[in-house]
Design a protein around this motif. Structure first.
Motif, PDB file in Angstrom:
ATOM      1  N   CYS A 232      46.899 -70.718 -66.408  1.00  0.00           N
ATOM      2  CA  CYS A 232      45.561 -70.809 -66.981  1.00  0.00           C
ATOM      3  C   CYS A 232      44.848 -69.458 -66.983  1.00  0.00           C
ATOM      4  CB  CYS A 232      44.734 -71.815 -66.183  1.00  0.00           C
ATOM      5  SG  CYS A 232      43.085 -72.066 -66.861  1.00  0.00           S
TER       6      CYS A 232
ATOM      7  N   CYS B 293      40.468 -76.046 -59.568  1.00  0.00           N
ATOM      8  CA  CYS B 293      41.738 -76.210 -60.268  1.00  0.00           C
ATOM      9  C   CYS B 293      42.786 -76.905 -59.406  1.00  0.00           C
ATOM     10  CB  CYS B 293      42.275 -74.846 -60.702  1.00  0.00           C
ATOM     11  SG  CYS B 293      41.168 -73.963 -61.817  1.00  0.00           S
TER      12      CYS B 293
ATOM     13  N   GLY C  29      42.328 -79.507 -57.387  1.00  0.00           N
ATOM     14  CA  GLY C  29      42.135 -80.944 -57.315  1.00  0.00           C
ATOM     15  C   GLY C  29      41.758 -81.394 -55.910  1.00  0.00           C
TER      16      GLY C  29
ATOM     17  N   CYS D 271      44.821 -79.489 -61.821  1.00  0.00           N
ATOM     18  CA  CYS D 271      44.823 -79.246 -63.262  1.00  0.00           C
ATOM     19  C   CYS D 271      46.254 -78.955 -63.725  1.00  0.00           C
ATOM     20  CB  CYS D 271      43.909 -78.057 -63.579  1.00  0.00           C
ATOM     21  SG  CYS D 271      43.921 -77.605 -65.327  1.00  0.00           S
TER      22      CYS D 271
ATOM     23  N   ARG E 193      40.436 -69.808 -65.395  1.00  0.00           N
ATOM     24  CA  ARG E 193      40.023 -69.560 -64.009  1.00  0.00           C
ATOM     25  C   ARG E 193      39.661 -68.085 -63.797  1.00  0.00           C
ATOM     26  NH1 ARG E 193      44.005 -70.963 -59.107  1.00  0.00           N
ATOM     27  NH2 ARG E 193      42.492 -72.297 -58.117  1.00  0.00           N
TER      28      ARG E 193
ATOM     29  N   ASN F  67      47.150 -75.261 -64.279  1.00  0.00           N
ATOM     30  CA  ASN F  67      46.929 -74.401 -63.121  1.00  0.00           C
ATOM     31  C   ASN F  67      47.882 -73.210 -63.056  1.00  0.00           C
ATOM     32  OD1 ASN F  67      45.597 -73.591 -60.853  1.00  0.00           O
ATOM     33  ND2 ASN F  67      46.578 -75.064 -59.495  1.00  0.00           N
TER      34      ASN F  67
END
Length: 150
Positions: free
Chosen positions: A106, A91, A93, A100, A109, A103
């Protein structure tokens, strides 16, 4: 979920050694039996030795042997060790990918982390010795080219 090649190979090496208690195959032999590059097998064997699951001796009369700890090792623990810590998805990157945008809020995850832990928990009670119970042990001996296949 997909396992790393090194995790898969670690489990197969442990299983292979569990059925060849009377022989000590060399890393090259195990790599050939598993149809993997020697260098990959050697890295995995080194980690298994570091974990105390495999005894590796060089030279004449040397070879690989599964330790008592290796026989009773939890499959879940082995998988956790080889897979390493980390999330199923990245998440944050990396490798040129932006983080994301979801992030900060979310739920995916956390759900994936719980699923990953459930996967490991399902493997925790299984030992290497249990993996090689019949009929698997006979099949493993069949692929061995070393003295134990005799």
């Amino acid at each position: 979920m997909r396992l790393l090649r090194s995790t898969d190979l670690a489990l197969r090496i442990l299983m292979r050694l569990a059925v060849t208690a009377d022989a000590t195959p060399a890393t090259r032999q195990v790599a050939a039996d598993m149809d993997v590059p020697y260098t990959h097998a050697a890295k995995v064997v080194a980690e298994l030795q570091h974990l105390g699951l495999v005894d590796a001796r060089r030279g004449r009369g040397g070879g690989l042997a599964l330790t008592a700890k290796g026989r009773t090792a939890s499959v879940g623990a082995v998988v956790r060790t080889f897979e390493g810590e980390g999330d199923v998805v990245d998440c944050e990157g990396t490798a040129g990918m932006a983080p994301c945008p979801l992030n900060s809020a979310c739920r995916l995850r956390g759900a994936l982390r719980r699923a990953q832990e459930a996967f490991y928990a399902a493997l925790d009670p299984i030992t290497i010795d249990e993996l090689v119970a019949e009929p698997t042990g006979v099949l493993l001996l069949g692929i061995s080219r070393g003295p134990a296949a005799g």
